[in-house]
Design a protein around this motif. Structure first.
Motif, PDB file in Angstrom:
ATOM      1  N   SER A   9      -5.831  -8.199  -9.310  1.00  0.00           N
ATOM      2  CA  SER A   9      -4.727  -7.275  -9.051  1.00  0.00           C
ATOM      3  C   SER A   9      -3.819  -7.809  -7.949  1.00  0.00           C
ATOM      4  O   SER A   9      -2.659  -7.414  -7.860  1.00  0.00           O
ATOM      5  CB  SER A   9      -5.262  -5.896  -8.661  1.00  0.00           C
ATOM      6  OG  SER A   9      -6.094  -5.997  -7.523  1.00  0.00           O
ATOM      7  N   HIS A  10      -4.372  -8.695  -7.090  1.00  0.00           N
ATOM      8  CA  HIS A  10      -3.588  -9.315  -6.036  1.00  0.00           C
ATOM      9  C   HIS A  10      -3.867 -10.814  -6.010  1.00  0.00           C
ATOM     10  O   HIS A  10      -5.020 -11.233  -6.055  1.00  0.00           O
ATOM     11  CB  HIS A  10      -3.937  -8.722  -4.666  1.00  0.00           C
ATOM     12  CG  HIS A  10      -3.445  -7.326  -4.474  1.00  0.00           C
ATOM     13  ND1 HIS A  10      -4.137  -6.226  -4.915  1.00  0.00           N
ATOM     14  CD2 HIS A  10      -2.297  -6.846  -3.915  1.00  0.00           C
ATOM     15  CE1 HIS A  10      -3.455  -5.129  -4.630  1.00  0.00           C
ATOM     16  NE2 HIS A  10      -2.342  -5.476  -4.024  1.00  0.00           N
ATOM     17  N   GLU A  88       5.595  -7.844  -8.343  1.00  0.00           N
ATOM     18  CA  GLU A  88       4.495  -7.476  -9.239  1.00  0.00           C
ATOM     19  C   GLU A  88       4.818  -8.022 -10.630  1.00  0.00           C
ATOM     20  O   GLU A  88       5.960  -7.928 -11.091  1.00  0.00           O
ATOM     21  CB  GLU A  88       4.297  -5.966  -9.278  1.00  0.00           C
ATOM     22  CG  GLU A  88       3.038  -5.550 -10.013  1.00  0.00           C
ATOM     23  CD  GLU A  88       2.571  -4.146  -9.676  1.00  0.00           C
ATOM     24  OE1 GLU A  88       3.380  -3.344  -9.177  1.00  0.00           O
ATOM     25  OE2 GLU A  88       1.372  -3.856  -9.933  1.00  0.00           O
ATOM     26  N   GLY A 109      -1.066  -5.114 -14.079  1.00  0.00           N
ATOM     27  CA  GLY A 109      -0.195  -5.730 -13.101  1.00  0.00           C
ATOM     28  C   GLY A 109      -0.930  -6.581 -12.077  1.00  0.00           C
ATOM     29  O   GLY A 109      -2.085  -6.301 -11.731  1.00  0.00           O
ATOM     30  N   THR A 111      -0.043  -8.251  -8.251  1.00  0.00           N
ATOM     31  CA  THR A 111       0.902  -8.392  -7.141  1.00  0.00           C
ATOM     32  C   THR A 111       0.778  -9.791  -6.572  1.00  0.00           C
ATOM     33  O   THR A 111      -0.318 -10.208  -6.179  1.00  0.00           O
ATOM     34  CB  THR A 111       0.606  -7.355  -6.053  1.00  0.00           C
ATOM     35  OG1 THR A 111       0.747  -6.041  -6.613  1.00  0.00           O
ATOM     36  CG2 THR A 111       1.588  -7.518  -4.893  1.00  0.00           C
TER      37      THR A 111
END
Lengths: 116, 112
Positions: A9-10, A88, A109, A111
């Motif tokens: 996610s990141h 994102e 998504g 980021t």
């Protein structure tokens, strides 16, 4: 049913480093595949898309992605990250391959953080 | 270039109010979509429309309705706003032949 998984996610990279954002999909028919980017407080903007033909797709801002059917993947890459790439990123697959309905299935998504 | 516009960038409403979110596209696209976006949940489809006066439920239609009286305009209606409808709302349009969706700038709705 079609689905999309974005691994991580990141993601954090240093400026100038390789960017790799992972996307795997499942689809019962040949898919249309998309990558979108979203900057803060804005809508989504298309980076690139794969429909048919060449499996390596080039997009805007130096990004590219390769459709690998055997791996059911469509990873997004950029050789050298820039501070302005911080945003994102969403991977999406068409709901029915031929896109008769126009529906897309989006991943959750990723980021991207770019460190100086 | 395709342009998708949304009536408001930011909106604050009170619980129980009726809320209208408007979306207009200028490229004669058949398909129009409404999504909500929440942190960690990505984009979730509320409703879509593939023709004038036609609508289909998406993944999370509860508490919402839509209207498409003209090809270029797709409205999202919250009949009685609730705090759990506080979110970013994104409108999109597409041509069936290409699959690519074009997005508006979004409306950040806060329900107090």
């Amino acid at each position: 049913a079609q689905s999309v998984t974005q691994l991580g996610s990141h993601v954090s990279v240093s400026e100038g480093a390789l960017v790799l954002l992972r996307c795997n999909y499942s689809s019962s028919v040949p898919p249309y595949l998309f990558w979108y980017v979203q900057y803060p407080n804005q809508g989504l903007q298309l980076l690139l898309k794969y429909t048919t033909g060449a499996t390596l797709v080039k997009g805007i801002n130096g990004f590219e992605a390769e459709f690998k059917k055997s791996e059911t993947s469509f990873h997004l890459t950029k050789p050298s990250a820039h501070m302005s790439d911080a945003a994102e990123y969403f991977c999406a697959v068409s709901d029915d391959g031929s896109s008769n309905t126009g529906k897309l299935i989006f991943g959750q998504g990723t980021t991207l953080q770019v460190k100086p | 270039d395709v342009k998708v516009t949304q009536s408001s960038r930011y909106l604050v409403k009170r619980t129980g109010e009726k809320v209208f979110l408007e979306c207009v596209q200028d490229m004669d696209h058949e398909n129009m979509f409404w999504y909500r976006q929440d942190p960690g949940l990505g984009l979730r489809l509320i409703y879509f429309s593939y023709d004038v006066k036609m609508k289909e439920k998406g993944d999370i239609p509860e508490g919402y309705s839509v209207s498409r009286e003209k090809k270029e305009r797709f409205s999202l209606i919250l009949e009685s706003a609730s705090t759990n409808q506080t979110s970013m709302y994104l409108c999109a349009s597409s041509l069936t032949s290409s699959g690519e969706q074009f997005f508006g700038p979004g409306t950040r709705l806060t329900v107090l």
